[in-house]
Structure formats: structure tokens, C-alpha cells
Design a protein around this motif. Structure first.
Motif, PDB file in Angstrom:
ATOM      1  N   LEU A 123      -4.213  -2.143 -15.917  1.00 51.27           N
ATOM      2  CA  LEU A 123      -5.220  -1.064 -15.454  1.00 51.27           C
ATOM      3  C   LEU A 123      -5.162  -1.358 -13.921  1.00 51.27           C
ATOM      4  O   LEU A 123      -5.030  -0.372 -13.107  1.00 51.27           O
ATOM      5  CB  LEU A 123      -6.771  -1.638 -15.813  1.00 51.27           C
ATOM      6  CG  LEU A 123      -7.287  -0.921 -17.128  1.00 51.27           C
ATOM      7  CD1 LEU A 123      -8.741  -1.386 -17.189  1.00 51.27           C
ATOM      8  CD2 LEU A 123      -7.195   0.475 -16.967  1.00 51.27           C
ATOM      9  N   PHE A 124      -4.948  -2.483 -13.541  1.00 50.53           N
ATOM     10  CA  PHE A 124      -4.728  -2.584 -11.879  1.00 50.53           C
ATOM     11  C   PHE A 124      -3.617  -1.754 -11.299  1.00 50.53           C
ATOM     12  O   PHE A 124      -3.765  -0.799 -10.481  1.00 50.53           O
ATOM     13  CB  PHE A 124      -4.471  -3.957 -11.560  1.00 50.53           C
ATOM     14  CG  PHE A 124      -4.505  -4.245 -10.130  1.00 50.53           C
ATOM     15  CD1 PHE A 124      -5.783  -4.479  -9.377  1.00 50.53           C
ATOM     16  CD2 PHE A 124      -3.331  -4.146  -9.193  1.00 50.53           C
ATOM     17  CE1 PHE A 124      -5.861  -4.454  -7.977  1.00 50.53           C
ATOM     18  CE2 PHE A 124      -3.358  -4.345  -8.093  1.00 50.53           C
ATOM     19  CZ  PHE A 124      -4.601  -4.798  -7.219  1.00 50.53           C
ATOM     20  N   LEU A 125      -2.454  -2.023 -11.946  1.00 49.41           N
ATOM     21  CA  LEU A 125      -1.190  -1.246 -11.840  1.00 49.41           C
ATOM     22  C   LEU A 125      -1.539   0.352 -12.134  1.00 49.41           C
ATOM     23  O   LEU A 125      -0.906   1.317 -11.087  1.00 49.41           O
ATOM     24  CB  LEU A 125       0.033  -1.470 -12.649  1.00 49.41           C
ATOM     25  CG  LEU A 125       0.571  -2.984 -12.351  1.00 49.41           C
ATOM     26  CD1 LEU A 125       1.487  -3.262 -13.478  1.00 49.41           C
ATOM     27  CD2 LEU A 125       0.889  -3.333 -11.018  1.00 49.41           C
ATOM     28  N   LEU A 126      -2.144   0.642 -13.116  1.00 52.74           N
ATOM     29  CA  LEU A 126      -2.541   2.056 -13.210  1.00 52.74           C
ATOM     30  C   LEU A 126      -3.331   2.802 -12.274  1.00 52.74           C
ATOM     31  O   LEU A 126      -3.340   3.774 -11.875  1.00 52.74           O
ATOM     32  CB  LEU A 126      -3.281   2.230 -14.646  1.00 52.74           C
ATOM     33  CG  LEU A 126      -3.165   3.624 -15.275  1.00 52.74           C
ATOM     34  CD1 LEU A 126      -1.933   4.181 -15.497  1.00 52.74           C
ATOM     35  CD2 LEU A 126      -3.978   3.496 -16.520  1.00 52.74           C
ATOM     36  N   SER A 127      -4.322   1.777 -11.715  1.00 55.82           N
ATOM     37  CA  SER A 127      -5.219   2.409 -10.605  1.00 55.82           C
ATOM     38  C   SER A 127      -4.391   2.671  -9.329  1.00 55.82           C
ATOM     39  O   SER A 127      -4.720   3.411  -8.355  1.00 55.82           O
ATOM     40  CB  SER A 127      -6.375   1.300 -10.198  1.00 55.82           C
ATOM     41  OG  SER A 127      -5.790   0.314  -9.686  1.00 55.82           O
ATOM     42  N   LEU A 128      -3.449   1.952  -9.064  1.00 58.93           N
ATOM     43  CA  LEU A 128      -2.343   2.515  -8.020  1.00 58.93           C
ATOM     44  C   LEU A 128      -1.609   3.648  -8.345  1.00 58.93           C
ATOM     45  O   LEU A 128      -1.215   4.340  -7.260  1.00 58.93           O
ATOM     46  CB  LEU A 128      -1.348   1.253  -7.669  1.00 58.93           C
ATOM     47  CG  LEU A 128      -1.938   0.070  -7.546  1.00 58.93           C
ATOM     48  CD1 LEU A 128      -1.122  -0.999  -7.323  1.00 58.93           C
ATOM     49  CD2 LEU A 128      -2.849  -0.018  -6.125  1.00 58.93           C
ATOM     50  N   SER A 129      -1.559   4.238  -9.557  1.00 61.47           N
ATOM     51  CA  SER A 129      -0.685   5.268  -9.929  1.00 61.47           C
ATOM     52  C   SER A 129      -1.678   6.494 -10.282  1.00 61.47           C
ATOM     53  O   SER A 129      -1.261   7.643  -9.515  1.00 61.47           O
ATOM     54  CB  SER A 129       0.247   4.864 -11.015  1.00 61.47           C
ATOM     55  OG  SER A 129       0.644   6.048 -11.796  1.00 61.47           O
ATOM     56  N   VAL A 130      -2.697   6.406 -10.503  1.00 60.29           N
ATOM     57  CA  VAL A 130      -3.658   7.693 -10.757  1.00 60.29           C
ATOM     58  C   VAL A 130      -4.446   7.951  -9.525  1.00 60.29           C
ATOM     59  O   VAL A 130      -4.738   7.100  -8.851  1.00 60.29           O
ATOM     60  CB  VAL A 130      -4.502   7.130 -11.935  1.00 60.29           C
ATOM     61  CG1 VAL A 130      -5.577   8.374 -12.156  1.00 60.29           C
ATOM     62  CG2 VAL A 130      -3.750   6.892 -13.298  1.00 60.29           C
ATOM     63  N   PHE A 145     -13.527  -3.664 -16.446  1.00 56.44           N
ATOM     64  CA  PHE A 145     -14.385  -2.374 -16.443  1.00 56.44           C
ATOM     65  C   PHE A 145     -14.375  -1.938 -15.191  1.00 56.44           C
ATOM     66  O   PHE A 145     -14.343  -0.419 -14.853  1.00 56.44           O
ATOM     67  CB  PHE A 145     -15.733  -2.714 -17.044  1.00 56.44           C
ATOM     68  CG  PHE A 145     -15.676  -2.721 -18.548  1.00 56.44           C
ATOM     69  CD1 PHE A 145     -15.811  -1.532 -19.318  1.00 56.44           C
ATOM     70  CD2 PHE A 145     -15.790  -3.875 -19.146  1.00 56.44           C
ATOM     71  CE1 PHE A 145     -15.808  -1.480 -20.504  1.00 56.44           C
ATOM     72  CE2 PHE A 145     -15.778  -3.721 -20.514  1.00 56.44           C
ATOM     73  CZ  PHE A 145     -16.047  -2.776 -21.108  1.00 56.44           C
ATOM     74  N   MET A 146     -14.450  -2.440 -14.010  1.00 54.52           N
ATOM     75  CA  MET A 146     -14.541  -1.832 -12.648  1.00 54.52           C
ATOM     76  C   MET A 146     -13.253  -1.035 -12.311  1.00 54.52           C
ATOM     77  O   MET A 146     -13.295  -0.038 -11.777  1.00 54.52           O
ATOM     78  CB  MET A 146     -14.922  -2.917 -11.474  1.00 54.52           C
ATOM     79  CG  MET A 146     -16.462  -3.280 -11.398  1.00 54.52           C
ATOM     80  SD  MET A 146     -17.547  -1.749 -11.435  1.00 54.52           S
ATOM     81  CE  MET A 146     -17.150  -0.971  -9.861  1.00 54.52           C
ATOM     82  N   LEU A 147     -12.162  -1.579 -12.733  1.00 54.58           N
ATOM     83  CA  LEU A 147     -10.889  -0.919 -12.535  1.00 54.58           C
ATOM     84  C   LEU A 147     -10.767   0.364 -13.525  1.00 54.58           C
ATOM     85  O   LEU A 147     -10.344   1.315 -12.816  1.00 54.58           O
ATOM     86  CB  LEU A 147      -9.745  -1.974 -12.839  1.00 54.58           C
ATOM     87  CG  LEU A 147      -9.486  -2.950 -11.831  1.00 54.58           C
ATOM     88  CD1 LEU A 147      -8.575  -3.756 -12.537  1.00 54.58           C
ATOM     89  CD2 LEU A 147      -8.720  -2.241 -10.566  1.00 54.58           C
ATOM     90  N   LEU A 148     -11.435   0.281 -14.662  1.00 55.11           N
ATOM     91  CA  LEU A 148     -11.412   1.363 -15.466  1.00 55.11           C
ATOM     92  C   LEU A 148     -12.434   2.550 -14.759  1.00 55.11           C
ATOM     93  O   LEU A 148     -11.876   3.845 -14.841  1.00 55.11           O
ATOM     94  CB  LEU A 148     -11.961   0.987 -16.949  1.00 55.11           C
ATOM     95  CG  LEU A 148     -11.998   2.214 -17.768  1.00 55.11           C
ATOM     96  CD1 LEU A 148     -10.850   2.741 -18.109  1.00 55.11           C
ATOM     97  CD2 LEU A 148     -12.976   1.625 -19.184  1.00 55.11           C
TER      98      LEU A 148
END
Length: 334
Positions: free
Chosen positions: A17-24, A292-295
Motif C-alpha cells: 500500500l505504501f508503494l501504491l500510495s506513491l503511484s496513485v 488503513f491510513m495509507l488506504l
């Protein structure tokens, strides 16, 4: 349930999720481009977007995901109430009062230009939180009952809300809007310097909280049993108050008054694990809060009509949890 394998799965999902938060975001970035950024091979625009905007936002989400759920966990164990949360001692309300004074009063006395300083709102929020902490700790030496501390916290929150209401009544509409926007909460906009200070306060609070786990475990069997093990109840309560205040104050100062997370995450972990082992619960609350906060951070970005305020997402998530707590603990929550 095998707790440890599931815990490692949760850690893996959190990293993903952390990596995804950098992508989205409004501009999608591939994982290969993110890799190039951290290798120093990306162009300046992409480096600036990832390093100074998305990475800081993701780290802010991580810190808020640590601080508020751990605060809620400590509050719920101290007061033996599943509805206790970081705002229960009036800390969040006093932080809001500090911000309201800056936003509303500075324009009245001709200091409006200072509102452009990004540190001003943070300082006002943190000062209000620390003032609440000083009041609560001072009173905790005179009050033996934890339930009485909760009542005092509600009274502090009520007084803060009254003063905020007075200022709002006389404030111009644009200032009311500024205050409301701050009240929505935000994970973005922090500089690396601000993020460093935020990290310092959060991990100070976490380190202090670790000293309470033995006492909290002993309290499960009653205060007399805890005292027979040599646990100083007053000292433990003071340590919990200091830790909670540091965590809540820093999260509110740097991200705004984010609701429901501190209440819902510990409840989710207790429901899933069904254990009285405080160390196990603590580490699950720690990582689940980050997850959850990353989500939620990602959900704010994929909203089709602009970036959705974080407090709207947490309320949509947290309100059903509160209802379930009330329904499942109707004989315990009073």
C-alpha cells in the motif's frame, strides 16, 4: 488463528500500500518510474512530484496511522471503555481552539499576514494540545478515578467548543471557511522539516507508551492484582496520559483533527484477535493503523471530482464501527 503468519501478511500488504500510495494520484506513476526516482535517474519534475509531494503525504499517513490508533488503544485500556479515543481528554478540542484563535483573532488585531506562515497553525494547534495536557496532568494528581478524568475532558472540550462558537459568530465568512477546511484534516502539504519534527514527537510518544504495556496487562485482572505485582497505578496513568497527549497533539497539529481512526482501529484488532495479550494487540494496532491510513490516503486521491478530505473517508469508515461497538457492548458501554 495463527497470529504471526497473518501479522507478516499484514506487514507485506502495508508495504504494498505504501508503494501504491506513491503511484496513485491525478498523474499515475509506474513502479519502475518510482524506482528511477529513488535511484536518482528520473527527471526533475517526476522527482519533485514523488519526493516532495507523494512521499511526504504517505509518510504523514504512516505517522497519523501510528499515533491516533495507539492513542485510542491506550485510552480504551486505561478507561476500560471501547468508546474512548484520543479526543476523550479534550486534547483535540483544545488544539482546535488554538487554531481558531489564530485564524479568527489574528485578522481582528491586524496580524493576518502571519497566517501565511505554515508553522503558525501547527504551533497554535500544538500549543492548545499541550495546554490541555498540562490541565489534565495537574488534575490527575488530585483525582483518583479515571472516569472523573473523562468527565473533565468532556468539560474542557465543551468550553473549547463554546469559545470557538463565540469567535465563529463574529468572524467573517472567509475565516470560517478557512477554519472548516482545517477541520477536514489533510495528509498533504508538510515540508521535510515539519515531517521530521512530527516523526520526533510520534516516536517519543511511542517509546513512552511501551513502558505501560506490562501495567495494562496486569490491570486486566483488576487494580488490586496490578498493585500486588508492584505496578504503580498513578504513575502508569500519568505515563499513558503523557504518551497519548504527545501522539494526539502531534497528529492534530500536523494533520488536523482526524476522527474515528483512534476509536475504530483498536476495536477491529480486538475483534479479530480475541486476545488479552497487550503486546500482540499493540503491534497489531500499530501496523493496522498504518495500513488503513495509507488506504484512506489512496482513496482520497482516486475520488473522481477532486481530492476528498481525509475526515470524510475516516467518518464513512468509522461510524459503522462505532455503531457495531454500541450494539455488541450494550451491557458494557454506559
Amino acid at each position: 488463528m495463527k497470529e504471526k503468519p497473518l501479522f507478516f501478511v499484514l506487514i507485506a500488504l502495508t508495504i504494498l500500500l505504501f508503494l501504491l500510495s506513491l503511484s496513485v494520484g491525478k498523474v499515475a506513476i509506474s513502479f519502475s518510474e518510482i524506482y528511477q526516482v529513488f535511484c536518482g535517474n528520473a527527471d526533475e519534475m517526476l522527482h519533485n512530484l514523488v519526493f516532495n509531494f507523494r512521499l511526504t503525504k504517505s509518510l504523514t499517513a504512516l505517522l497519523v496511522g501510528i499515533s491516533l490508533p495507539i492513542s485510542g488503544f491506550l485510552m480504551q485500556e486505561l478507561f476500560k471503555n471501547p468508546l474512548a479515543e484520543p479526543s476523550v481528554l479534550g486534547i483535540t478540542s483544545m488544539a482546535s481552539l488554538g487554531v481558531a484563535i489564530v485564524i479568527f483573532m489574528f485578522s481582528i488585531v491586524g496580524l493576518e499576514e502571519y497566517l501565511n506562515n505554515p508553522w503558525m497553525i501547527i504551533f497554535a494547534s500544538f500549543f492548545g494540545s499541550i495546554l490541555a495536557l498540562v490541565l489534565i496532568i495537574s488534575l490527575s494528581f488530585r483525582i483518583k478515578s479515571s472516569a472523573s478524568l473523562v468527565i473533565i475532558g468532556f468539560m474542557i472540550a465543551g468550553l473549547a467548543a463554546a469559545f470557538i462558537g463565540i469567535m465563529q459568530y463574529f468572524a467573517p465568512s472567509e475565516k470560517i471557511k478557512s477554519y472548516l477546511v482545517w477541520g477536514f484534516g489533510s495528509l498533504s502539504g508538510l515540508s521535510w522539516e515539519q515531517l521530521g519534527i512530527f516523526t520526533l514527537f510520534v516516536f517519543s510518544g511511542i517509546i513512552i507508551s511501551l513502558f505501560t504495556l506490562k501495567g495494562i496487562t496486569a490491570l486486566l485482572l483488576g487494580e488490586k492484582y496490578a498493585q500486588s505485582l508492584g505496578i504503580n497505578i498513578k504513575k502508569m496513568r500519568l505515563i499513558i496520559l503523557i504518551s497519548t497527549a504527545l501522539l494526539t497533539a502531534s497528529a492534530t497539529a500536523f494533520a488536523g483533527p482526524i476522527s474515528f481512526v483512534g476509536l475504530a482501529i483498536p476495536h477491529i484488532c480486538r475483534t479479530l484477535l480475541k486476545t488479552g495479550n497487550m503486546k500482540v494487540l499493540y503491534r497489531w494496532v500499530f501496523v493496522t493503523g498504518i495500513f488503513f491510513m495509507l488506504l484512506f490516503s489512496i482513496l482520497t486521491e482516486i475520488f473522481p471530482f477532486g481530492t476528498l478530505p481525509i475526515n470524510i473517508i475516516t467518518a464513512l469508515f468509522g461510524a459503522p464501527i462505532v455503531i457495531s461497538i454500541l450494539l455488541n457492548n450494550k451491557n458494557e458501554v454506559r
